[in-house]
Design a protein around this motif. Structure first.
Motif, PDB file in Angstrom:
ATOM      1  N   LEU A 156       0.816  -1.215   0.000  1.00  0.00           N
ATOM      2  CA  LEU A 156       0.000   0.000   0.000  1.00  0.00           C
ATOM      3  C   LEU A 156       0.853   1.271   0.000  1.00  0.00           C
ATOM      4  O   LEU A 156       0.327   2.374   0.102  1.00  0.00           O
ATOM      5  CB  LEU A 156      -0.931  -0.002   1.218  1.00  0.00           C
ATOM      6  N   ARG A 157       2.164   1.099  -0.081  1.00  0.00           N
ATOM      7  CA  ARG A 157       3.128   2.199  -0.114  1.00  0.00           C
ATOM      8  C   ARG A 157       3.114   3.057   1.156  1.00  0.00           C
ATOM      9  O   ARG A 157       3.271   4.285   1.104  1.00  0.00           O
ATOM     10  CB  ARG A 157       2.902   3.087  -1.329  1.00  0.00           C
ATOM     11  N   ALA A 158       2.930   2.408   2.281  1.00  0.00           N
ATOM     12  CA  ALA A 158       2.958   3.126   3.560  1.00  0.00           C
ATOM     13  C   ALA A 158       4.399   3.514   3.891  1.00  0.00           C
ATOM     14  O   ALA A 158       5.345   2.823   3.495  1.00  0.00           O
ATOM     15  CB  ALA A 158       2.391   2.241   4.663  1.00  0.00           C
ATOM     16  N   PRO A 159       4.582   4.606   4.624  1.00  0.00           N
ATOM     17  CA  PRO A 159       5.933   4.973   5.057  1.00  0.00           C
ATOM     18  C   PRO A 159       6.527   3.879   5.949  1.00  0.00           C
ATOM     19  O   PRO A 159       5.798   3.142   6.619  1.00  0.00           O
ATOM     20  CB  PRO A 159       5.720   6.260   5.856  1.00  0.00           C
ATOM     21  N   PHE A 160       7.850   3.810   5.971  1.00  0.00           N
ATOM     22  CA  PHE A 160       8.533   2.736   6.688  1.00  0.00           C
ATOM     23  C   PHE A 160       8.168   2.699   8.163  1.00  0.00           C
ATOM     24  O   PHE A 160       7.956   1.628   8.734  1.00  0.00           O
ATOM     25  CB  PHE A 160      10.050   2.879   6.518  1.00  0.00           C
ATOM     26  N   LEU A 161       8.074   3.865   8.791  1.00  0.00           N
ATOM     27  CA  LEU A 161       7.727   3.907  10.206  1.00  0.00           C
ATOM     28  C   LEU A 161       6.329   3.336  10.447  1.00  0.00           C
ATOM     29  O   LEU A 161       6.105   2.611  11.421  1.00  0.00           O
ATOM     30  CB  LEU A 161       7.816   5.343  10.732  1.00  0.00           C
ATOM     31  N   VAL A 162       5.411   3.603   9.556  1.00  0.00           N
ATOM     32  CA  VAL A 162       4.058   3.048   9.660  1.00  0.00           C
ATOM     33  C   VAL A 162       4.100   1.531   9.509  1.00  0.00           C
ATOM     34  O   VAL A 162       3.389   0.803  10.210  1.00  0.00           O
ATOM     35  CB  VAL A 162       3.120   3.692   8.616  1.00  0.00           C
ATOM     36  N   VAL A 163       4.935   1.037   8.611  1.00  0.00           N
ATOM     37  CA  VAL A 163       5.077  -0.408   8.408  1.00  0.00           C
ATOM     38  C   VAL A 163       5.582  -1.072   9.683  1.00  0.00           C
ATOM     39  O   VAL A 163       5.036  -2.087  10.133  1.00  0.00           O
ATOM     40  CB  VAL A 163       6.027  -0.707   7.219  1.00  0.00           C
ATOM     41  N   VAL A 164       6.607  -0.510  10.285  1.00  0.00           N
ATOM     42  CA  VAL A 164       7.188  -1.090  11.501  1.00  0.00           C
ATOM     43  C   VAL A 164       6.178  -1.062  12.649  1.00  0.00           C
ATOM     44  O   VAL A 164       5.973  -2.070  13.343  1.00  0.00           O
ATOM     45  CB  VAL A 164       8.485  -0.346  11.896  1.00  0.00           C
ATOM     46  N   ILE A 165       5.536   0.073  12.843  1.00  0.00           N
ATOM     47  CA  ILE A 165       4.560   0.188  13.935  1.00  0.00           C
ATOM     48  C   ILE A 165       3.361  -0.730  13.679  1.00  0.00           C
ATOM     49  O   ILE A 165       2.861  -1.388  14.597  1.00  0.00           O
ATOM     50  CB  ILE A 165       4.124   1.651  14.117  1.00  0.00           C
ATOM     51  N   GLY A 166       2.908  -0.809  12.443  1.00  0.00           N
ATOM     52  CA  GLY A 166       1.787  -1.688  12.117  1.00  0.00           C
ATOM     53  C   GLY A 166       2.099  -3.150  12.367  1.00  0.00           C
ATOM     54  O   GLY A 166       1.290  -3.893  12.938  1.00  0.00           O
ATOM     55  N   ALA A 167       3.287  -3.591  11.953  1.00  0.00           N
ATOM     56  CA  ALA A 167       3.686  -4.985  12.173  1.00  0.00           C
ATOM     57  C   ALA A 167       3.820  -5.276  13.665  1.00  0.00           C
ATOM     58  O   ALA A 167       3.388  -6.328  14.147  1.00  0.00           O
ATOM     59  CB  ALA A 167       4.994  -5.277  11.449  1.00  0.00           C
ATOM     60  N   ALA A 168       4.391  -4.341  14.399  1.00  0.00           N
ATOM     61  CA  ALA A 168       4.529  -4.527  15.855  1.00  0.00           C
ATOM     62  C   ALA A 168       3.163  -4.587  16.524  1.00  0.00           C
ATOM     63  O   ALA A 168       2.941  -5.392  17.444  1.00  0.00           O
ATOM     64  CB  ALA A 168       5.371  -3.400  16.446  1.00  0.00           C
ATOM     65  N   ALA A 169       2.226  -3.754  16.063  1.00  0.00           N
ATOM     66  CA  ALA A 169       0.882  -3.754  16.642  1.00  0.00           C
ATOM     67  C   ALA A 169       0.165  -5.074  16.372  1.00  0.00           C
ATOM     68  O   ALA A 169      -0.512  -5.618  17.255  1.00  0.00           O
ATOM     69  CB  ALA A 169       0.077  -2.585  16.085  1.00  0.00           C
ATOM     70  N   VAL A 170       0.317  -5.619  15.168  1.00  0.00           N
ATOM     71  CA  VAL A 170      -0.309  -6.905  14.848  1.00  0.00           C
ATOM     72  C   VAL A 170       0.268  -8.004  15.729  1.00  0.00           C
ATOM     73  O   VAL A 170      -0.469  -8.813  16.306  1.00  0.00           O
ATOM     74  CB  VAL A 170      -0.130  -7.239  13.348  1.00  0.00           C
ATOM     75  N   ALA A 171       1.595  -8.035  15.854  1.00  0.00           N
ATOM     76  CA  ALA A 171       2.223  -9.060  16.696  1.00  0.00           C
ATOM     77  C   ALA A 171       1.797  -8.906  18.154  1.00  0.00           C
ATOM     78  O   ALA A 171       1.480  -9.906  18.821  1.00  0.00           O
ATOM     79  CB  ALA A 171       3.746  -8.977  16.574  1.00  0.00           C
ATOM     80  N   ALA A 172       1.760  -7.681  18.646  1.00  0.00           N
ATOM     81  CA  ALA A 172       1.372  -7.456  20.044  1.00  0.00           C
ATOM     82  C   ALA A 172      -0.080  -7.861  20.283  1.00  0.00           C
ATOM     83  O   ALA A 172      -0.402  -8.493  21.298  1.00  0.00           O
ATOM     84  CB  ALA A 172       1.581  -5.987  20.407  1.00  0.00           C
ATOM     85  N   ALA A 173      -0.962  -7.525  19.343  1.00  0.00           N
ATOM     86  CA  ALA A 173      -2.376  -7.874  19.498  1.00  0.00           C
ATOM     87  C   ALA A 173      -2.574  -9.390  19.493  1.00  0.00           C
ATOM     88  O   ALA A 173      -3.311  -9.932  20.325  1.00  0.00           O
ATOM     89  CB  ALA A 173      -3.198  -7.225  18.393  1.00  0.00           C
ATOM     90  N   LEU A 174      -1.901 -10.074  18.591  1.00  0.00           N
ATOM     91  CA  LEU A 174      -2.043 -11.533  18.533  1.00  0.00           C
ATOM     92  C   LEU A 174      -1.468 -12.207  19.773  1.00  0.00           C
ATOM     93  O   LEU A 174      -2.033 -13.175  20.276  1.00  0.00           O
ATOM     94  CB  LEU A 174      -1.397 -12.082  17.267  1.00  0.00           C
ATOM     95  N   ARG A 175      -0.379 -11.683  20.262  1.00  0.00           N
ATOM     96  CA  ARG A 175       0.203 -12.252  21.484  1.00  0.00           C
ATOM     97  C   ARG A 175      -0.684 -11.975  22.685  1.00  0.00           C
ATOM     98  O   ARG A 175      -0.812 -12.805  23.584  1.00  0.00           O
ATOM     99  CB  ARG A 175       1.614 -11.719  21.693  1.00  0.00           C
ATOM    100  N   ALA A 176      -1.322 -10.799  22.716  1.00  0.00           N
ATOM    101  CA  ALA A 176      -2.241 -10.491  23.811  1.00  0.00           C
ATOM    102  C   ALA A 176      -3.469 -11.400  23.778  1.00  0.00           C
ATOM    103  O   ALA A 176      -4.032 -11.717  24.807  1.00  0.00           O
ATOM    104  CB  ALA A 176      -2.676  -9.028  23.728  1.00  0.00           C
ATOM    105  N   LEU A 177      -3.827 -11.856  22.578  1.00  0.00           N
ATOM    106  CA  LEU A 177      -4.964 -12.773  22.442  1.00  0.00           C
ATOM    107  C   LEU A 177      -4.565 -14.233  22.698  1.00  0.00           C
ATOM    108  O   LEU A 177      -5.398 -15.123  22.591  1.00  0.00           O
ATOM    109  CB  LEU A 177      -5.566 -12.634  21.047  1.00  0.00           C
ATOM    110  N   GLY A 178      -3.287 -14.451  22.973  1.00  0.00           N
ATOM    111  CA  GLY A 178      -2.849 -15.798  23.331  1.00  0.00           C
ATOM    112  C   GLY A 178      -2.133 -16.557  22.238  1.00  0.00           C
ATOM    113  O   GLY A 178      -1.810 -17.729  22.398  1.00  0.00           O
ATOM    114  N   TRP A 179      -1.888 -15.935  21.106  1.00  0.00           N
ATOM    115  CA  TRP A 179      -1.166 -16.612  20.017  1.00  0.00           C
ATOM    116  C   TRP A 179       0.294 -16.219  20.096  1.00  0.00           C
ATOM    117  O   TRP A 179       0.819 -15.488  19.305  1.00  0.00           O
ATOM    118  CB  TRP A 179      -1.764 -16.221  18.676  1.00  0.00           C
ATOM    119  N   ALA A 180       0.987 -16.722  21.112  1.00  0.00           N
ATOM    120  CA  ALA A 180       2.364 -16.305  21.410  1.00  0.00           C
ATOM    121  C   ALA A 180       3.363 -17.143  20.640  1.00  0.00           C
ATOM    122  O   ALA A 180       3.071 -18.221  20.154  1.00  0.00           O
ATOM    123  CB  ALA A 180       2.628 -16.428  22.901  1.00  0.00           C
ATOM    124  N   ALA A 181       4.566 -16.617  20.602  1.00  0.00           N
ATOM    125  CA  ALA A 181       5.661 -17.328  19.939  1.00  0.00           C
ATOM    126  C   ALA A 181       6.214 -18.393  20.849  1.00  0.00           C
ATOM    127  O   ALA A 181       6.110 -18.360  22.020  1.00  0.00           O
ATOM    128  CB  ALA A 181       6.765 -16.342  19.576  1.00  0.00           C
TER     129      ALA A 181
END
Length: 105
Positions: free
Chosen positions: A80-105
């Protein structure tokens, strides 16, 4: 001197020798079109392999966890051509949300 330090010294000398040998290659060899293409694409391939290994493995086994979803989210944001900082924050937010829901590494 322990075996670990001997290994470190051997690896250091080997790394230095490899770099030195790279400087001994004649410029004519490096200017060939095929070699130029390979040297331009090699870092991309190595980085891709590193991301794949760090994302989909844990020890000696393959895993599907929040890291894989985060990389997928980052890929979608990049498409979607998002800025790099948005990409990093978005990926971190997805990982954090999934881990908070119990899908941990």
């Amino acid at each position: 001197m322990t075996l670990l330090w001997i290994g470190v010294l051997v690896a250091s000398v080997g790394s230095f020798v490899q770099k030195w040998l790279g400087y001994q290659v004649p410029p004519e060899v490096l200017e060939r079109p095929r070699i130029a293409r390979i040297t331009a694409l090699l870092p991309i391939a190595l980085l891709g392999a590193l991301v794949a290994v760090q994302t989909a493995t844990s020890g000696a086994s393959l895993v599907v966890d929040a890291r894989l979803a985060a990389v997928g989210a980052a890929a979608m944001l990049l498409l979607l051509r998002a800025p790099f900082l948005v990409v990093v924050i978005g990926a971190a937010a997805v990982a954090a949300a999934l881990r908070a829901l119990g899908w941990a590494a």
